[in-house]
Design a protein around this motif. Structure first.
Motif, short mmCIF file in Angstrom:
data_model
loop_
_atom_site.label_atom_id
_atom_site.label_comp_id
_atom_site.label_asym_id
_atom_site.label_seq_id
_atom_site.Cartn_x
_atom_site.Cartn_y
_atom_site.Cartn_z
N VAL A 561 0.86 -1.18 0.00
CA VAL A 561 0.00 0.00 0.00
C VAL A 561 0.90 1.23 0.00
CG1 VAL A 561 -1.99 -1.11 1.05
CG2 VAL A 561 -0.21 -0.16 2.52
N PRO A 562 0.58 2.26 -0.78
CA PRO A 562 1.56 3.32 -1.07
C PRO A 562 1.94 4.19 0.11
CG PRO A 562 -0.59 3.87 -1.99
CD PRO A 562 -0.67 2.44 -1.52
N TRP A 563 1.01 4.46 1.03
CA TRP A 563 1.32 5.41 2.09
C TRP A 563 2.39 4.90 3.06
CZ3 TRP A 563 -3.51 3.37 1.05
CH2 TRP A 563 -3.97 2.37 1.91
N ILE A 564 2.62 3.60 3.06
CA ILE A 564 3.72 3.06 3.87
C ILE A 564 5.05 3.66 3.42
CG2 ILE A 564 5.04 0.95 4.33
CD1 ILE A 564 2.44 -0.58 4.37
N TYR A 565 5.15 3.98 2.15
CA TYR A 565 6.39 4.49 1.57
C TYR A 565 6.40 6.02 1.46
CZ TYR A 565 6.42 -0.42 0.39
OH TYR A 565 6.36 -1.79 0.47
N GLY A 566 5.33 6.66 1.91
CA GLY A 566 5.24 8.12 1.84
C GLY A 566 4.02 8.55 1.07
N GLU A 567 3.39 9.65 1.49
CA GLU A 567 2.17 10.10 0.84
C GLU A 567 2.41 10.54 -0.60
OE1 GLU A 567 -0.81 9.67 1.51
OE2 GLU A 567 -0.66 9.00 3.59
N ASP A 568 3.65 10.92 -0.93
CA ASP A 568 3.92 11.25 -2.33
C ASP A 568 3.79 10.00 -3.21
OD1 ASP A 568 6.16 10.18 -1.07
OD2 ASP A 568 7.55 11.16 -2.47
N SER A 570 1.47 7.80 -2.76
CA SER A 570 0.03 7.73 -3.02
C SER A 570 -0.35 8.61 -4.19
CB SER A 570 -0.75 8.14 -1.77
OG SER A 570 -0.48 7.28 -0.68
N GLU A 571 0.25 9.79 -4.27
CA GLU A 571 -0.05 10.71 -5.37
C GLU A 571 0.38 10.12 -6.71
OE1 GLU A 571 1.81 14.41 -4.48
OE2 GLU A 571 0.80 14.65 -2.54
N VAL A 572 1.57 9.53 -6.74
CA VAL A 572 2.05 8.92 -7.98
C VAL A 572 1.13 7.78 -8.40
CG1 VAL A 572 3.94 7.64 -9.04
CG2 VAL A 572 4.43 9.61 -7.60
N LEU A 573 0.76 6.92 -7.44
CA LEU A 573 -0.11 5.79 -7.76
C LEU A 573 -1.46 6.26 -8.26
CD1 LEU A 573 -0.61 2.75 -7.79
CD2 LEU A 573 -1.29 2.90 -5.38
N ARG A 574 -2.03 7.28 -7.63
CA ARG A 574 -3.32 7.80 -8.06
C ARG A 574 -3.26 8.32 -9.50
NH1 ARG A 574 -4.17 10.84 -4.09
NH2 ARG A 574 -3.12 12.69 -4.91
N ASP A 575 -2.23 9.12 -9.79
CA ASP A 575 -2.12 9.69 -11.13
C ASP A 575 -1.91 8.61 -12.19
OD1 ASP A 575 -2.43 12.16 -9.99
OD2 ASP A 575 -0.29 12.69 -10.06
N CYS A 576 -1.04 7.64 -11.89
CA CYS A 576 -0.75 6.58 -12.86
C CYS A 576 -1.96 5.69 -13.10
CB CYS A 576 0.44 5.75 -12.39
SG CYS A 576 2.01 6.63 -12.41
N THR A 577 -2.72 5.40 -12.05
CA THR A 577 -3.91 4.56 -12.20
C THR A 577 -4.98 5.28 -13.00
OG1 THR A 577 -3.42 3.53 -10.07
CG2 THR A 577 -5.61 3.18 -10.96
N ARG A 578 -5.17 6.55 -12.73
CA ARG A 578 -6.17 7.32 -13.49
C ARG A 578 -5.79 7.39 -14.97
NH1 ARG A 578 -7.37 12.42 -9.38
NH2 ARG A 578 -8.84 11.33 -8.01
#
Length: 762
Positions: A561-568, A570-578
Motif C-alpha cells: 500500500v503506497p502510504w507506507i512508503y510516503g504520501e507522495d 500515493s499521489e504517484v499511484l493515483r495519477d498513474c492509475t487514473r
C-alpha cells in the motif's frame, strides 16, 4: 546440450550418426518422406548404421514442418501440444532428377539437396535464404556417459539417445523469445533448456519456457516437443542453433513472415489464438502480499486507505494465507481470520471490487481434501502405486493429477464453490515443481513430457471453469507457469522478483521475451516481490507497472500500500492509475488486435519498427500498443536514456510528442537523455497516430462512448477506422469511428460520429 569439443572432436563418450545422404524420397498428399543415411560410398555403408526419416509437411500457409525420426517402434504415451492444421494450405512439390527436391508453402520454400552424399536443407523467402541445414547438421547422438550404459552388457550395451538438428544462423542475425527469460534480451550466445522451474527472475531458469524463437532474418522456429528441449544458440557452433531432445524423434516448424508481426501471427495460428480478458482486469490490483499477517480488519483498513486517498482500485487479491497454514489448498477461508467469508466478500463487492484468490495444484497432507484425493486416486502416484509426496512447500503435499477426468471434476467443483461465494478470478500459482522420475499418471502420460505440459492442463482447467460460468472473454487467471498454447488462458505475471531497479529491468526483459513467444498480456509485481522497495523504486515501478497490460501491487513479507512508503507515493499511484483507466478504450482495441494477430500490448521496439535497425538491441523501453513509447526509469536519480525510432511513412506525418507536454517534440532516429521527477517519465505519442481515450471513466468497464476523445498527433492521410471495443464484451466491437482527412486539408480532421471530441496535439 553440447555434444562437441570444437569443430572436429566429440565429447568423451559421444557418438553421432551424421545424416549426409538422401537414400530415397516419396511424395504423397502434400507431404514428403525422406530416408536419410550416413555417407554412402558402397553397399557396405548401408550396414551397421542408423537412418533418420524426415517427414516434411505444411500445417499452415508459410509454415513448413519437419519431423525427424530415428527409431519408430516406441510407445507414444503423450502428451502433445495441439497444432492447428489448415487443410486449405497450398503446397507445391517438385522432384528434380534426384538432385534437388523443391517444397513450397505460400511464400516460403524448402530446397532439399538430394544428390548423393550432399544432403542440405535451405529455407528461403522472396528476400533470400532464411535458415537451413548445412554439412553435419542432422544426426542421432549416442551418449554412453550416462547411467543408462552398462559395459558388462557387451554389444547390447544401451546408450542415451538424442535427436540433434542444427539450423544455420546468418551474419548479423539476432534471436529472441524462448518464453519469459530474464537474462540478455538477444539470445545469441546463450544455452537454453526448455524446462519449467520455480527459480525467481534472477537466473537462467524460467517459469515459462516456450520452444519458439523469433529471428531478425524474417522467420520463427517452433520445436514441437513438450519435454526438455536444449538449444545452443551460437554457443556451441557459432554459425548455428543446435537443437536437441532426448529420445528418438524431434519435430520443428519454420514459420515465415515478411515482418516480425507476421511471424507471430502465424505462430499463434499454429498453436492457439490468445484469449481476451474482461475490461475490469485492466484496473489496479492490490494483494495482501505473501507472508504478511492479515485478517478482515487489515484488509478493510487497506481499502479504506485507498478510498480516503481517492486512489482507484478494481481488484482485491487474497494471497496464500486466506487458507489455514499447512492446508493449502483446501479452498476454504481461514475461519479464524475470516469468520464470515460470504458476507465479507459481499461487502467487498459493494465497494465495487472484484475478488481474486490464490490457489495451486497441490494438496497438503493436513488438508481435509488429502484423504479424499488419496482414496479416489486424484493425485500423481509413484510407480508402486503410492501417492507421490514431499515436504518442499506444503508438508506431505500431493499433486492433483489432471489427466484423471474425475480429479478434474473434483478440483473444478471446489473452484465453482468459490465462485458461488463471490470469487471472480484465480491466481494459479506454481505448476512448475512437477516430478518426472518414479511417477505415473492416470492416463500413463510420459512424466518427462508432462513436466512442462502440466502448466497447460492446470491453467486450462481453471480458465474454463471461469469462462463456463462468466462467458467468453470474461475468464481471467493470474498465472505463473506456462507452455506453448498457454496464451489461450491469460493473464500471466513475471513471478518472484527482487525489490531492486535491476530486478525491475530484468522483469521487463522477461516480459518482452514472453510477448515475443505468442503471449499478449503480462504483469510484474509492482515494487518487487522479495524485499522492501525504497520510495523511489516504488514510484518508478508504479509508473512502469501502470503502463503494463495488467497492474498488481504485490510483495512477499511487506505490504505494497503506497502510504507506507510516503504520501507522495500515493499521489504517484493515483495519477498513474487514473491515466491507465483513461487509456482503457485504447487498450481494449489493442488487445482485440492482439487476439486476432498475436501482437502483444507491450512490444519490443523492433517488433513495431523492423525497418529501424537501431531498435533490435533495445530492451529498456517498449511500445505500449501501437502509439505509445514507454521508457521506464531504472535509477534513483531519475535519469533515463531512450531511443526515438524511425517509423516509416510516419516520419513525414509529424514528430513524436510527450504525453505530459504536447509542445515537447522529439526527432525520429535520435537518442535522448533526460532527468524526470516522479510525476513524469518518457511517454511519447507516435506521429500520424490516433489514440482513443476517455477521461470521464471511473472504471475500465464504464461506458466507453460517454466522453470518448481522439488524440491526433500529426497529419492523417485518407481515412482511418477506429474500433471502439465493448467493455462488457471485450471480443466485440461496439462501434467503428471513421476518421478522415483529405490530403489538401490535413489540418482538418473529421469524424463521422457526433459527440466525439477531437484533440489535435500541438
Amino acid at each position: 546440450m553440447k555434444f562437441t569439443e570444437g569443430m572436429w572432436l566429440l565429447r568423451e563418450g559421444i557418438q553421432i550418426d551424421w545424416m549426409n545422404h538422401v537414400e530415397r524420397a516419396s511424395i504423397a498428399n502434400k507431404t514428403v518422406d525422406l530416408l536419410l543415411a550416413k555417407t554412402q560410398r558402397h553397399r557396405g555403408d548401408t550396414l551397421n548404421s542408423g537412418t533418420i526419416t524426415a517427414h516434411i509437411s505444411s500445417p499452415q500457409q508459410d509454415v513448413i514442418g519437419v519431423k525427424l525420426v530415428h527409431w519408430d517402434g516406441g510407445v507414444d504415451q503423450g502428451p502433445h501440444y495441439e497444432i492447428k492444421n489448415d487443410l486449405a494450405a497450398e503446397v507445391h512439390i517438385q522432384d528434380s532428377n534426384k538432385e534437388q527436391l523443391y517444397y513450397s508453402s505460400g511464400s516460403m520454400s524448402l530446397d532439399v539437396t538430394t544428390a548423393t552424399n550432399q544432403l542440405g536443407f535451405r529455407y528461403s523467402s522472396p528476400k533470400g535464404k532464411l535458415t537451413g541445414h548445412s554439412f553435419r547438421s542432422l544426426g542421432y547422438v549416442r551418449d554412453q556417459s550416462t547411467s543408462k550404459s552398462h559395459y558388462e552388457d557387451g554389444m547390447f550395451m544401451e546408450r542415451q539417445g538424442y535427436m540433434l538438428a542444427a539450423l544455420d544462423v546468418g551474419v548479423g542475425e539476432k534471436l529472441y523469445g524462448l518464453g519469459e527469460r530474464f537474462g540478455p534480451f538477444i539470445k545469441n550466445g546463450q544455452s537454453v533448456d526448455i524446462w519449467n522451474e520455480d527459480a525467481g527472475t534472477s537466473s537462467n531458469l524460467a517459469y515459462k519456457n516456450i520452444p519458439f524463437y523469433l529471428s531478425s532474418a524474417g522467420y520463427g522456429v517452433f520445436i514441437n516437443h513438450p519435454g526438455r528441449v536444449s538449444l545452443e544458440l551460437q554457443s556451441e557452433r557459432t554459425t548455428r542453433v543446435n537443437i536437441s531432445v532426448a529420445g528418438e524423434e524431434i519435430e520443428y516448424f519454420i514459420i515465415y513472415g515478411a515482418t516480425p508481426k507476421e511471424v507471430l501471427k502465424r505462430y499463434i495460428q499454429l498453436t492457439g489464438q490468445p484469449s481476451l480478458v474482461p475490461a475490469w482486469s485492466y484496473n489496479l490490483w492490490l494483494t495482501t502480499s505473501f507472508t504478511t499477517n492479515y485478517d478482515e480488519q487489515t484488509v478493510t483498513g487497506f481499502l479504506d486507505g485507498f478510498r480516503e486517498r481517492d486512489i482507484p482500485l478494481g481488484v482485491f487479491h487474497f494471497d496464500c494465507f486466506w487458507m489455514k497454514s499447512f492446508q493449502w489448498c483446501d479452498f476454504d477461508f481461514d475461519s479464524d481470520m475470516f469468520p464470515d467469508p460470504a458476507g465479507y466478500l459481499q461487502r467487498l463487492k459493494e465497494r465495487g471490487l472484484k475478488i481474486s484468490v490464490w490457489i495451486n495444484p497441490y494438496i497438503g497432507q493436513a488438508s481435509p481434501l488429502f484423504k479424499e484425493g488419496k482414496k479416489h486416486g486424484y493425485f500423481i502416484k509413484r510407480v508402486d502405486g503410492a501417492v507421490w509426496q514431499w515436504d518442499l512447500w506444503q508438508a506431505g503435499m500431493a499433486i492433483v493429477d489432471f489427466t484423471n477426468p474425475e480429479a478434474v471434476r473434483w478440483f473444478s467443483k471446489h473452484l465453482e464453490r468459490l465462485i458461488d461465494l463471490g470469487v471472480d478470478s484465480f491466481k494459479t500459482d506454481f505448476g512448475e515443481r512437477i516430478p518426472f522420475n518414479n511417477v505415473q499418471y492416470h492416463d500413463n502420460s510420459d512424466p518427462a513430457r508432462m513436466h512442462n505440459y502440466y502448466a497447460i492442463l492446470y491453467n486450462k482447467i481453471v480458465y474454463e471453469v471461469m469462462t463456463n460460468r462468466f462467458g467468453k472473454s470474461q475468464g481471467l487467471l493470474f498465472a505463473r507457469s506456462a507452455a506453448p498454447g498457454g496464451q489461450q488462458f491469460p493473464v500471466h505475471w513475471g513471478g518472484d522478483c527482487e525489490s531492486t531497479f535491476e530486478a525491475m529491468a530484468e522483469s521487463l526483459r522477461g516480459g518482452l521475451s514472453l510477448m515475443l513467444s505468442g503471449y499478449i498480456f503480462w504483469a510484474s509485481d509492482i515494487g518487487g516481490f522479495e524485499g522492501t522497495p525504497s520510495p523511489a523504486l516504488y514510484k518508478r515501478w508504479v509508473q512502469f507497472g501502470l503502463l503494463s497490460s495488467h497492474s498488481r501491487l504485490h510483495g512477499s513479507s511487506s505490504y505494497r500500500v503506497p502510504w507506507i512508503y510516503g504520501e507522495d507515493c500515493s499521489e504517484v499511484l493515483r495519477d498513474c492509475t487514473r491515466r491507465k483507466i483513461m487509456l482503457t478504450p485504447y487498450l481494449l482495441g489493442e488487445a482485440l488486435d492482439g487476439s486476432r494477430n498475436g501482437t502483444p500490448l507491450m512490444r519490443a521496439m523492433f517488433l513495431e519498427f523492423p525497418e529501424d535497425l537501431n531498435t533490435y538491441a533495445i530492451d529498456t523501453q517498449y511500445m505500449f500498443g501501437s502509439n505509445l513509447l514507454v521508457a521506464p526509469v531504472f535509477n534513483e536519480e531519475g535519469r533515463v536514456t531512450f531511443y526515438v525510432p524511425h517509423s516509416g511513412d510516419d516520419d513525414t506525418q509529424g514528430k513524436w510528442r510527450s504525453w505530459f507536454d504536447y509542445s515537447k517534440t522529439y526527432e525520429s532516429g535520435r537518442w535522448y537523455t533526460e532527468t524526470h521527477g516522479f510525476d513524469t517519465l518518457p511517454l511519447l505519442i507516435r506521429p500520424g497516430s490516433i489514440t482513443i481515450v476517455n477521461s470521464r471513466l471511473e472504471r475500465p468497464e464504464d461506458d466507453a462512448l460517454n466522453g470518448l476523445e481522439l488524440l491526433v498527433n500529426g497529419s492523417i492521410v485518407g481515412q482511418k477506422n477506429i474500433e471502439i471495443v465493448d467493455p462488457s464484451k471485450t471480443h466485440e466491437v461496439l462501434k467503428i469511428v471513421h476518421v478522415t482527412s483529405a490530403p489538401e486539408t490535413l489540418d482538418k480532421i473529421k469524424v463521422d460520429e457526433a459527440g466525439i471530441k477531437i484533440t489535435q496535439l500541438e
